[in-house]
Design a protein around this motif. Structure first.
Motif, PDB file in Angstrom:
ATOM      1  N   GLU A  96       0.832  -1.192   0.000  1.00  0.00           N
ATOM      2  CA  GLU A  96       0.000   0.000   0.000  1.00  0.00           C
ATOM      3  C   GLU A  96       0.873   1.251   0.000  1.00  0.00           C
ATOM      4  O   GLU A  96       1.935   1.279   0.643  1.00  0.00           O
ATOM      5  CB  GLU A  96      -0.927   0.020   1.219  1.00  0.00           C
ATOM      6  CG  GLU A  96      -2.016  -1.043   1.221  1.00  0.00           C
ATOM      7  CD  GLU A  96      -1.508  -2.405   1.662  1.00  0.00           C
ATOM      8  OE1 GLU A  96      -0.345  -2.466   2.123  1.00  0.00           O
ATOM      9  OE2 GLU A  96      -2.257  -3.393   1.543  1.00  0.00           O
ATOM     10  N   PRO A  97       0.445   2.293  -0.687  1.00  0.00           N
ATOM     11  CA  PRO A  97       1.250   3.532  -0.741  1.00  0.00           C
ATOM     12  C   PRO A  97       1.568   4.109   0.634  1.00  0.00           C
ATOM     13  O   PRO A  97       2.660   4.649   0.845  1.00  0.00           O
ATOM     14  CB  PRO A  97       0.355   4.483  -1.546  1.00  0.00           C
ATOM     15  CG  PRO A  97      -0.500   3.602  -2.380  1.00  0.00           C
ATOM     16  CD  PRO A  97      -0.742   2.381  -1.543  1.00  0.00           C
ATOM     17  N   LEU A  98       0.634   3.982   1.587  1.00  0.00           N
ATOM     18  CA  LEU A  98       0.835   4.560   2.911  1.00  0.00           C
ATOM     19  C   LEU A  98       2.043   3.957   3.614  1.00  0.00           C
ATOM     20  O   LEU A  98       2.771   4.656   4.325  1.00  0.00           O
ATOM     21  CB  LEU A  98      -0.429   4.361   3.769  1.00  0.00           C
ATOM     22  CG  LEU A  98      -0.381   4.983   5.170  1.00  0.00           C
ATOM     23  CD1 LEU A  98      -0.203   6.494   5.075  1.00  0.00           C
ATOM     24  CD2 LEU A  98      -1.645   4.622   5.954  1.00  0.00           C
ATOM     25  N   ILE A  99       2.281   2.665   3.411  1.00  0.00           N
ATOM     26  CA  ILE A  99       3.438   2.004   4.034  1.00  0.00           C
ATOM     27  C   ILE A  99       4.732   2.641   3.548  1.00  0.00           C
ATOM     28  O   ILE A  99       5.638   2.945   4.342  1.00  0.00           O
ATOM     29  CB  ILE A  99       3.422   0.494   3.723  1.00  0.00           C
ATOM     30  CG1 ILE A  99       2.200  -0.174   4.379  1.00  0.00           C
ATOM     31  CG2 ILE A  99       4.718  -0.161   4.188  1.00  0.00           C
ATOM     32  CD1 ILE A  99       2.031  -1.632   3.995  1.00  0.00           C
ATOM     33  N   PHE A 100       4.808   2.849   2.262  1.00  0.00           N
ATOM     34  CA  PHE A 100       6.005   3.455   1.669  1.00  0.00           C
ATOM     35  C   PHE A 100       6.212   4.881   2.195  1.00  0.00           C
ATOM     36  O   PHE A 100       7.327   5.247   2.576  1.00  0.00           O
ATOM     37  CB  PHE A 100       5.857   3.469   0.148  1.00  0.00           C
ATOM     38  CG  PHE A 100       7.067   4.003  -0.578  1.00  0.00           C
ATOM     39  CD1 PHE A 100       8.120   3.164  -0.924  1.00  0.00           C
ATOM     40  CD2 PHE A 100       7.149   5.347  -0.924  1.00  0.00           C
ATOM     41  CE1 PHE A 100       9.223   3.656  -1.590  1.00  0.00           C
ATOM     42  CE2 PHE A 100       8.250   5.853  -1.592  1.00  0.00           C
ATOM     43  CZ  PHE A 100       9.293   4.999  -1.930  1.00  0.00           C
TER      44      PHE A 100
END
Length: 459
Positions: A96-100
């Motif tokens: 997920e983008p949020l993890i990055f």
């Protein structure tokens, strides 16, 4: 001190294993793997400069613990291992983008604390008259390391399905080696006159605040487009990682030579002059990307490899040293304040660039075989934006400075008219400084006049 400078260079090379994960095509590819779109990619690319705001807090740690080498190592460890933790999420297939974004933010907060502490330490460790040479030589070897590591990373990503996992693991090894090398550099004492300066005193320093505003504007101009150069190559033009790596290798080997020259020249003509030269050339390079499409990219990428290496060698060297020169003390508060304004500029530039890129991303025009993607318009705007930063830099006062226009006109005048027998004149110009500029121009005119008179007599 030679031994200290050696380990300073080695530490920089080992640090590249992490640094090259948060910039360039590998960073872009990793972000795309975590499903970031154009806007989020722009935000992610701006997070490193945005988080420089936290440099302001480095002064507190330095005043409290006063062991800058220890602090730099601790901050670097937290910074680099936190980003390398992305390998766990890749193995669990959670992309997920949020993890990055979260991993990058945490990493860059500690990187900012490390950067300001490191700047304070280097200001006390390296004498002013040696900074250009020392950091120029260091950057030269870093260029070699850049080329080798970029090729390594790009080859791994191109040829292994788990390539991004491997490069993240390799970066952790580099972090350990950098910490070991850092421990060999003397942890010189903090100068008493360089600690505990109130922030309001820094704000009252008119000249330093002019430099701070330049930093704000320059970072805004850079992050407006910085996320999209490799994105354009990968997504719109379909260029593979290995070809990009080849061009970056050329870039770094040219930079290796340029750093060695600029390291000596900048100590003589002034770091501000070199900064103006680099910014002007970087502006031209960004504008050149307006023509970067499927028909022209091979030729233009070669041109970019040479020109951008010269431009960014000048920028990276001079802008690393100028804060040390403009600040009247070595307190991290100076570097922290400068970085916090850089952070604000990056935030504004990244959002403006991300919104603009999102708006332009669907544009595609083919004019008699000449392709124009929307992002090419962004690069043209960025070139104009970057060049305007020169006017803010000129307002900053420094001890040694040859006006950029006079320097370039005189150098070109000498080299273009009679390049062979005038090369010595160019060298003397750089060695002796500003007082030689008008003298050389006059000498050139007199020699040309004498030649004309002799020709008239012979006729």
């Amino acid at each position: 001190m030679k031994k200290a400078y050696l380990f300073l260079t080695l530490e920089g090379i080992f640090s590249l294993f992490y640094a090259l994960l948060i910039q360039g095509p590998v960073f872009t590819g990793l972000a795309m793997l975590f499903n970031l779109d154009e806007f989020l990619l722009s935000v992610a690319a701006a997070i490193p400069p945005m988080m420089q705001f936290f440099q302001l807090f480095a002064s507190f740690f330095v005043q409290k613990y006063r062991k800058r080498r220890f602090l730099v190592n601790v901050f670097n460890a937290f910074s680099r291992f936190s980003f390398a933790s992305l390998v766990v999420f890749l193995l669990l297939e959670k992309t997920e983008p949020l993890i990055f974004i979260v991993a990058l933010v945490i990493s860059q907060i500690f990187a900012a604390l490390s950067s300001s502490t490191w700047n304070s330490w280097m200001r006390d460790l390296v004498p002013p008259e040696e900074r250009g040479r020392v950091f120029g030589n260091r950057n030269m070897f870093l260029s070699i390391g850049n080329a080798l590591i970029i090729y390594l990373y790009s080859s791994i990503v191109d040829h292994f399905s788990s390539g991004f996992v491997l490069v993240l693991l390799i970066s952790t090894v580099g972090t350990v080696l950098s910490i070991l090398a850092m421990n060999k550099i003397p942890d010189v004492p903090v100068k008493e006159t360089g600690t505990g300066i109130p922030l309001k005193v820094v704000f009252k320093d008119e000249n330093f605040m002019k430099f701070v505003f330049f930093t704000f504007y320059w970072n805004m101009a850079v992050t407006f487009s910085s996320a999209f150069y490799h994105y354009h190559l990968l997504k719109n033009l379909g260029v593979d990682y290995t070809y990009i790596a080849y061009m970056m290798i050329v870039n770094n080997f040219v930079a290796m030579l340029v750093y060695r020259i600029l390291g000596k020249v900048s100590d003589r003509v002034g770091h501000k002059t070199i900064a103006e030269f680099g910014i002007t050339l970087a502006s031209f390079v960004s504008g050149m990307w307006f023509f970067m499409n499927t028909n022209t990219y091979r030729t233009l990428m070669v041109a970019d490899a040479f020109l951008s290496s010269i431009a960014w060698s000048a920028i990276n060297l001079s802008l690393a040293i100028l804060p040390m020169e403009v600040a009247f003390e070595s307190d991290p508060i100076f570097f922290g304040l400068n970085a916090s304004f850089a952070s604000a500029g990056s935030l504004i530039g990244s959002f403006a660039g991300g919104i603009t890129a999102k708006f332009l991303s669907d544009i595609y025009v083919n004019l008699h075989g000449f392709e124009i993607f929307g992002l090419q318009l962004l690069f043209l705007m960025a070139g104009i934006f970057r060049f305007s930063a020169v006017f803010f830099l000129r307002r900053v006062k420094v001890k040694k400075y040859i006006p950029f226009k006079a320097f370039m006109l005189s150098t070109l005048s000498v080299t273009l008219r009679r390049p062979i027998d005038r090369m010595l004149d160019v060298y003397l110009l750089l060695k002796r400084g500003n007082e030689r500029v008008q003298e050389l121009v006059g000498r050139s005119k007199r020699r040309e006049s004498n030649t004309d008179e002799q020709g008239g007599k012979q006729g």
